[in-house]
Design a protein around this motif. Structure first.
Motif, PDB file in Angstrom:
ATOM      1  N   GLU A  21     121.924 -43.644 -64.954  1.00  0.00           N
ATOM      2  CA  GLU A  21     122.937 -44.114 -64.019  1.00  0.00           C
ATOM      3  C   GLU A  21     123.462 -42.942 -63.195  1.00  0.00           C
ATOM      4  O   GLU A  21     124.043 -42.006 -63.731  1.00  0.00           O
ATOM      5  CB  GLU A  21     124.094 -44.783 -64.781  1.00  0.00           C
ATOM      6  CG  GLU A  21     125.316 -45.107 -63.944  1.00  0.00           C
ATOM      7  CD  GLU A  21     124.996 -45.982 -62.753  1.00  0.00           C
ATOM      8  OE1 GLU A  21     125.154 -45.493 -61.610  1.00  0.00           O
ATOM      9  OE2 GLU A  21     124.581 -47.142 -62.960  1.00  0.00           O
ATOM     10  N   LYS A  22     123.232 -43.019 -61.897  1.00  0.00           N
ATOM     11  CA  LYS A  22     123.652 -41.949 -61.000  1.00  0.00           C
ATOM     12  C   LYS A  22     125.167 -41.792 -60.958  1.00  0.00           C
ATOM     13  O   LYS A  22     125.692 -40.686 -60.803  1.00  0.00           O
ATOM     14  CB  LYS A  22     123.109 -42.243 -59.605  1.00  0.00           C
ATOM     15  CG  LYS A  22     123.430 -41.219 -58.538  1.00  0.00           C
ATOM     16  CD  LYS A  22     122.813 -41.654 -57.214  1.00  0.00           C
ATOM     17  CE  LYS A  22     123.094 -40.668 -56.105  1.00  0.00           C
ATOM     18  NZ  LYS A  22     122.485 -41.121 -54.817  1.00  0.00           N
ATOM     19  N   GLY A  23     125.879 -42.903 -61.088  1.00  0.00           N
ATOM     20  CA  GLY A  23     127.331 -42.878 -60.954  1.00  0.00           C
ATOM     21  C   GLY A  23     128.047 -42.502 -62.231  1.00  0.00           C
ATOM     22  O   GLY A  23     127.434 -42.227 -63.271  1.00  0.00           O
ATOM     23  N   ASP A  24     129.383 -42.533 -62.127  1.00  0.00           N
ATOM     24  CA  ASP A  24     130.195 -42.157 -63.280  1.00  0.00           C
ATOM     25  C   ASP A  24     130.636 -43.354 -64.103  1.00  0.00           C
ATOM     26  O   ASP A  24     131.481 -43.227 -64.988  1.00  0.00           O
ATOM     27  CB  ASP A  24     131.418 -41.350 -62.835  1.00  0.00           C
ATOM     28  CG  ASP A  24     132.291 -42.101 -61.827  1.00  0.00           C
ATOM     29  OD1 ASP A  24     132.046 -43.310 -61.598  1.00  0.00           O
ATOM     30  OD2 ASP A  24     133.198 -41.473 -61.256  1.00  0.00           O
ATOM     31  N   ARG A 113     126.018 -40.294 -64.777  1.00  0.00           N
ATOM     32  CA  ARG A 113     125.912 -39.089 -63.942  1.00  0.00           C
ATOM     33  C   ARG A 113     124.542 -38.421 -64.088  1.00  0.00           C
ATOM     34  O   ARG A 113     124.427 -37.197 -63.979  1.00  0.00           O
ATOM     35  CB  ARG A 113     127.023 -38.091 -64.277  1.00  0.00           C
ATOM     36  CG  ARG A 113     128.436 -38.645 -64.106  1.00  0.00           C
ATOM     37  CD  ARG A 113     129.472 -37.569 -64.421  1.00  0.00           C
ATOM     38  NE  ARG A 113     130.833 -38.112 -64.365  1.00  0.00           N
ATOM     39  CZ  ARG A 113     131.451 -38.693 -65.392  1.00  0.00           C
ATOM     40  NH1 ARG A 113     130.810 -38.798 -66.571  1.00  0.00           N
ATOM     41  NH2 ARG A 113     132.666 -39.158 -65.278  1.00  0.00           N
ATOM     42  N   PRO A 115     120.974 -38.880 -62.304  1.00  0.00           N
ATOM     43  CA  PRO A 115     119.974 -39.491 -61.422  1.00  0.00           C
ATOM     44  C   PRO A 115     118.605 -39.468 -62.084  1.00  0.00           C
ATOM     45  O   PRO A 115     118.293 -38.574 -62.875  1.00  0.00           O
ATOM     46  CB  PRO A 115     120.006 -38.585 -60.184  1.00  0.00           C
ATOM     47  CG  PRO A 115     121.332 -37.888 -60.245  1.00  0.00           C
ATOM     48  CD  PRO A 115     121.629 -37.714 -61.706  1.00  0.00           C
ATOM     49  N   THR A 124     118.350 -49.440 -58.349  1.00  0.00           N
ATOM     50  CA  THR A 124     119.364 -48.501 -57.859  1.00  0.00           C
ATOM     51  C   THR A 124     120.322 -49.132 -56.854  1.00  0.00           C
ATOM     52  O   THR A 124     121.124 -48.417 -56.246  1.00  0.00           O
ATOM     53  CB  THR A 124     118.706 -47.262 -57.227  1.00  0.00           C
ATOM     54  OG1 THR A 124     118.003 -47.640 -56.034  1.00  0.00           O
ATOM     55  CG2 THR A 124     117.734 -46.610 -58.197  1.00  0.00           C
ATOM     56  N   PRO A 143     129.440 -46.720 -54.557  1.00  0.00           N
ATOM     57  CA  PRO A 143     129.127 -45.662 -53.581  1.00  0.00           C
ATOM     58  C   PRO A 143     127.792 -44.966 -53.771  1.00  0.00           C
ATOM     59  O   PRO A 143     127.474 -44.051 -53.010  1.00  0.00           O
ATOM     60  CB  PRO A 143     130.276 -44.668 -53.797  1.00  0.00           C
ATOM     61  CG  PRO A 143     130.673 -44.845 -55.222  1.00  0.00           C
ATOM     62  CD  PRO A 143     130.495 -46.318 -55.510  1.00  0.00           C
ATOM     63  N   TRP A 144     126.984 -45.405 -54.741  1.00  0.00           N
ATOM     64  CA  TRP A 144     125.775 -44.657 -55.059  1.00  0.00           C
ATOM     65  C   TRP A 144     124.497 -45.300 -54.530  1.00  0.00           C
ATOM     66  O   TRP A 144     123.407 -44.771 -54.745  1.00  0.00           O
ATOM     67  CB  TRP A 144     125.681 -44.484 -56.576  1.00  0.00           C
ATOM     68  CG  TRP A 144     126.943 -43.942 -57.143  1.00  0.00           C
ATOM     69  CD1 TRP A 144     127.459 -42.687 -56.933  1.00  0.00           C
ATOM     70  CD2 TRP A 144     127.881 -44.627 -57.979  1.00  0.00           C
ATOM     71  NE1 TRP A 144     128.650 -42.559 -57.591  1.00  0.00           N
ATOM     72  CE2 TRP A 144     128.946 -43.737 -58.246  1.00  0.00           C
ATOM     73  CE3 TRP A 144     127.921 -45.910 -58.534  1.00  0.00           C
ATOM     74  CZ2 TRP A 144     130.042 -44.081 -59.030  1.00  0.00           C
ATOM     75  CZ3 TRP A 144     129.015 -46.257 -59.320  1.00  0.00           C
ATOM     76  CH2 TRP A 144     130.057 -45.359 -59.559  1.00  0.00           C
ATOM     77  N   SER A 145     124.610 -46.449 -53.850  1.00  0.00           N
ATOM     78  CA  SER A 145     123.405 -47.181 -53.417  1.00  0.00           C
ATOM     79  C   SER A 145     122.883 -46.628 -52.097  1.00  0.00           C
ATOM     80  O   SER A 145     123.020 -47.231 -51.030  1.00  0.00           O
ATOM     81  CB  SER A 145     123.721 -48.675 -53.299  1.00  0.00           C
ATOM     82  OG  SER A 145     124.130 -49.191 -54.551  1.00  0.00           O
ATOM     83  N   GLU A 146     122.287 -45.461 -52.178  1.00  0.00           N
ATOM     84  CA  GLU A 146     121.803 -44.741 -50.996  1.00  0.00           C
ATOM     85  C   GLU A 146     120.324 -44.979 -50.706  1.00  0.00           C
ATOM     86  O   GLU A 146     119.789 -44.446 -49.742  1.00  0.00           O
ATOM     87  CB  GLU A 146     122.041 -43.242 -51.183  1.00  0.00           C
ATOM     88  CG  GLU A 146     123.499 -42.829 -51.144  1.00  0.00           C
ATOM     89  CD  GLU A 146     123.999 -42.607 -49.718  1.00  0.00           C
ATOM     90  OE1 GLU A 146     123.223 -42.854 -48.779  1.00  0.00           O
ATOM     91  OE2 GLU A 146     125.163 -42.197 -49.571  1.00  0.00           O
ATOM     92  N   ASP A 148     117.803 -44.607 -53.289  1.00  0.00           N
ATOM     93  CA  ASP A 148     116.970 -43.738 -54.132  1.00  0.00           C
ATOM     94  C   ASP A 148     115.746 -44.482 -54.664  1.00  0.00           C
ATOM     95  O   ASP A 148     114.643 -43.925 -54.729  1.00  0.00           O
ATOM     96  CB  ASP A 148     117.785 -43.212 -55.311  1.00  0.00           C
ATOM     97  CG  ASP A 148     118.946 -42.321 -54.873  1.00  0.00           C
ATOM     98  OD1 ASP A 148     118.982 -41.942 -53.693  1.00  0.00           O
ATOM     99  OD2 ASP A 148     119.808 -42.018 -55.718  1.00  0.00           O
TER     100      ASP A 148
END
Length: 344
Positions: A21-24, A113, A115, A124, A143-146, A148
């Motif tokens: 999980e990229k986020g917190d 946290r 990626p 993602t 805010p993490w859905s860029e 990837d």
């Protein structure tokens, strides 16, 4: 949500999955949603609303969602409501924090946290954050859905679907906090005269209203309503309640006669006073994405599966093209399918 679902199903099947999980926090944009997981009543209805979508993928959602919801509840979550409140749809509503907790527990190894660098299942969240930034729109998502997952898939030789410029969105009164994504959404375009900044009519909205948001020039518009509209119900609230929500977050509500253009004649403006509410397009998730088959396998440009690569949730495109359906339903059904295929 899709990644947690895939991991929970894989673990149930005897695997030892890891969720990066990229986020917190876990839960993605599902955690910020109303928690309604729904489907169209029939495949024909789905096809009519999303005519550009893949019929095989749409059929899986219609045919398998009810069983997938039962599976969710076997994991230990009870719905808040066993109906959607919309006669056009079938589904259930869950409290999103409780649902996230249950899925994290079932998924097992969820690493915050962190990626990913390699993956078998991509989930993602699409590329809605990037699309909003590039087009000057508001973000209404984690805010993490860029993008990837999309980038990783393309590097592996995957194909994209059509509809890469489409998104599911809501009209917002301006930038709001994540805790206001649901409560501040202005869901009454069907009762409003929707105008651009020159006073041009932007047309009628579909029942889901995601279409009209995508037609806001420059991502902004005016919803002009009369006194009758204020009394109309919107789920558990009224249009008047939603207008009050705009005021509460500092949005702009003005008498319609103060607009800098003359109002066009409209059957929607009959009973004064007339109000004008400023609204902005907020992006929740993208519609286009990686091309997948009905087994959630990512496909290359020739239509062949990319070796050991699957996608679910908003990373998998081609389901809702040309319209809108439940992103949470796709996350649930396709997340389960992706895990089952990956372990087959």
């Amino acid at each position: 949500m899709a990644g947690l679902v895939a991991a929970a199903r894989a673990r149930e099947l005897g695997a030892a999955p890891v969720v990066f999980e990229k986020g917190d926090r876990a839960g993605g944009s599902m955690l910020l949603s109303s928690g309604v997981i729904w489907r169209h009543r029939t495949l024909d209805d789905f096809r009519a609303d999303c005519p550009g979508g893949d019929p095989a993928l749409q059929a899986r959602l219609v045919e398998e969602l009810d069983d997938a919801l039962d599976w969710l509840e076997q994991l230990g979550i009870e719905p808040v409501r066993r109906e959607t409140g919309n006669p056009l749809t079938v589904g259930r509503r869950y409290e999103t924090r409780a649902l996230t907790h249950v899925l994290v527990r079932a998924a097992g190894d969820v690493r915050l946290r962190e990626p990913f660098h390699e993956a078998q299942v991509l989930a993602t969240g699409g590329f809605g954050v990037r699309l909003a930034r590039e087009r000057g729109l508001l973000r209404r998502a984690a805010p993490w859905s860029e993008g990837d997952g999309l980038a990783y898939g393309l590097e592996r030789g995957a194909a994209q679907t059509v509809g890469m410029d489409e998104f599911y969105g809501r009209a917002l009164p301006g930038p709001v906090g994540e805790d206001e994504y649901v409560g501040a959404a202005q869901l009454y375009a069907r009762h409003a005269l929707v105008l651009d900044d020159e006073g041009r009519d932007l047309g009628e909205a579909a029942w889901h209203e995601s279409d009209i948001v995508q037609r806001f020039p420059g991502g902004k518009a005016w919803y002009v309503i009369d006194a009758r509209a204020l009394r109309q119900p919107v789920r558990e609230r009224t249009v008047a309640d939603l207008v009050d929500a705009t005021r509460a977050v500092g949005g702009e509500v003005r008498p319609a006669e103060e607009l800098p253009f003359e109002l066009p004649a409209s059957p929607k403006l009959v009973e004064p006073p007339f109000l004008a509410v400023r609204v902005f397009a907020g992006v929740t998730h993208t519609i286009g994405g990686l091309r997948v088959d009905e087994r959630a396998r990512v496909l290359d440009r020739d239509g062949s599966p990319v070796t050991d690569l699957h996608a679910a949730g908003a990373d998998a495109g081609g389901i809702f093209t040309g319209g809108y359906a439940s992103g949470l339903a796709a996350a649930l059904v396709c997340g389960r399918v992706a895990a089952e295929t990956a372990l087959a």
